[in-house]
Design a protein around this motif. Structure first.
Motif: not given
Length: 383
Positions: A175-183
């Motif tokens: 989930s954190e990496q997915n948020r990083d990807l969105i950022r």
């Protein structure tokens, strides 16, 4: 040469007969200093008065158009200064654009790497969760299982209990990496927008200035062409004056010259061939011209060079055949391009129009690479 104000040429039409008979006493124009060859009729006197009035009106109109054209030329000069300032700041904009572009490329690579790793993690997680989901959905009935299978079920339950925190941890990482990807994608979009703004802002300003300068240049040319038309009309009126007064036409060009060329501008001699000017021998002809004066082709020929030349400003070199070339400097604007064929009298450009004071136009006639006396190709008797 530059014609003196037509206001003087046509002044006091009521006293025309006295001026013709006795002269103005100023020696301003030979037309009025010569005696009348035939008596003036009342109709001729009336026509002369009308011509004089039109000449005076034309003089005012011509001066107004030159003044308006001069103001436009000054505005164009200010616009040109703004373009230079924009060009100076464009370097900084290009540096920012390079930084944005580099950052965007880095973010794009980072996004691709994160997408790949997330895909791998998602695949592993999906397979594990699918297996666990199948097991939890179809557990073996405890009443019918053997002891060995019961032990396996207990072990599976223990493993499931132990792996659950790890699964949660992996899900949190995912989930954190997915948020990083969105950022990263959002930042890449912002960098892309900043790059677009940085590259388009300067080009838009430059485009607007170029369009504005083109419009102003067209307006300046129109005003100067109208002034030229007025001047041509004045020449017709002066010719009619001579006819009415019975005066001879201006002297024709002497025959026997190597070339039959016309002077490219109307001007007053400011330096002759062979004269010493500022300690140097003059190798051409210097003419004092009106600001914004039209420069016409001295003869039929081909443009060898047209444009700026360091130390000389705008320059036109014209090949007129017979190994003769004409070098013209002191132009403010040039209308022709190299290798273009021009006809005698065709406009080549104009003298600078940023001042109300006379400007200096310089011309050389060359045989091969050597300057020769312009009198061998031009009629200089009127200068």
């Amino acid at each position: 040469m530059i014609r003196r104000p037509v206001l003087l040429r046509a002044a006091r039409p009521v006293a025309l007969t006295l001026l013709v008979l006795f002269g103005t006493g100023t020696g301003t124009i030979d037309l009025w200093a010569q005696p009348v060859q035939k008596p003036l009729t009342k109709q001729a006197q009336t026509e002369l008065d009308t011509i004089g009035a039109e000449l005076r009106a034309n003089a005012r109109k011509r001066e107004q158009k030159h003044q308006s054209a001069r103001q436009i030329a000054e505005e164009m000069e200010r616009l040109r200064t703004q373009m230079i300032d924009i060009a100076r700041t464009q370097g900084a904009s290009e540096k920012r654009a390079a930084i944005y572009r580099s950052r965007l490329e880095t973010l794009t690579l980072l996004e691709a790497d994160m997408t790949r790793r997330l895909g791998t993690l998602r695949n592993k997680q999906s397979r594990l969760l699918s297996a666990l989901q199948i097991y939890s959905r179809n557990p073996p009935p405890t009443i019918f299982v053997s002891t060995r299978k019961a032990n396996d079920a207990v072990i599976a339950a223990i493993i499931l209990k132990e792996i659950t925190p790890e699964l949660k941890k992996r899900a949190a990482v995912l989930s954190e990496q997915n948020r990083d990807l969105i950022r990263v994608r959002r930042e890449a979009a912002l960098q892309n927008e900043a790059l677009f703004i940085s590259e388009s802002d300067v080009s838009e300003q430059q485009k607007q200035l170029e369009t504005l300068m083109a419009d102003r240049a067209a307006l300046e040319d129109q005003l100067l062409r109208e002034a030229d038309a007025i001047e041509a009309r004045n020449l017709e009126l002066e010719a009619r004056q001579r006819t009415l007064l019975g005066l001879p036409s201006p002297l024709r060009a002497p025959q026997g010259r190597a070339l039959d060329l016309q002077l490219p501008v109307v001007g007053e001699k400011a330096g002759s061939y062979g004269e010493s000017i500022d300690g140097q021998t003059n190798r051409g002809l210097r003419l004092k011209t009106a600001p914004g004066a039209q420069v016409r082709s001295p003869g039929n020929g081909r443009v060898e060079y047209a444009g700026p030349l360091e130390g000389y400003g705008q320059v036109v070199i014209l090949d007129v055949g017979g190994d003769y070339r004409i070098v013209m400097t002191g132009l403010g604007r040039v209308y022709v391009d190299p290798n273009r064929t021009v006809a005698k009298g065709e406009p080549l450009g104009r003298t600078p129009n940023l001042t109300d004071k006379p400007t200096i136009f310089y011309m050389e006639l060359r045989k091969g690479e050597n300057p020769v006396n312009p009198a061998s190709g031009f009629d200089l008797t009127k200068l």
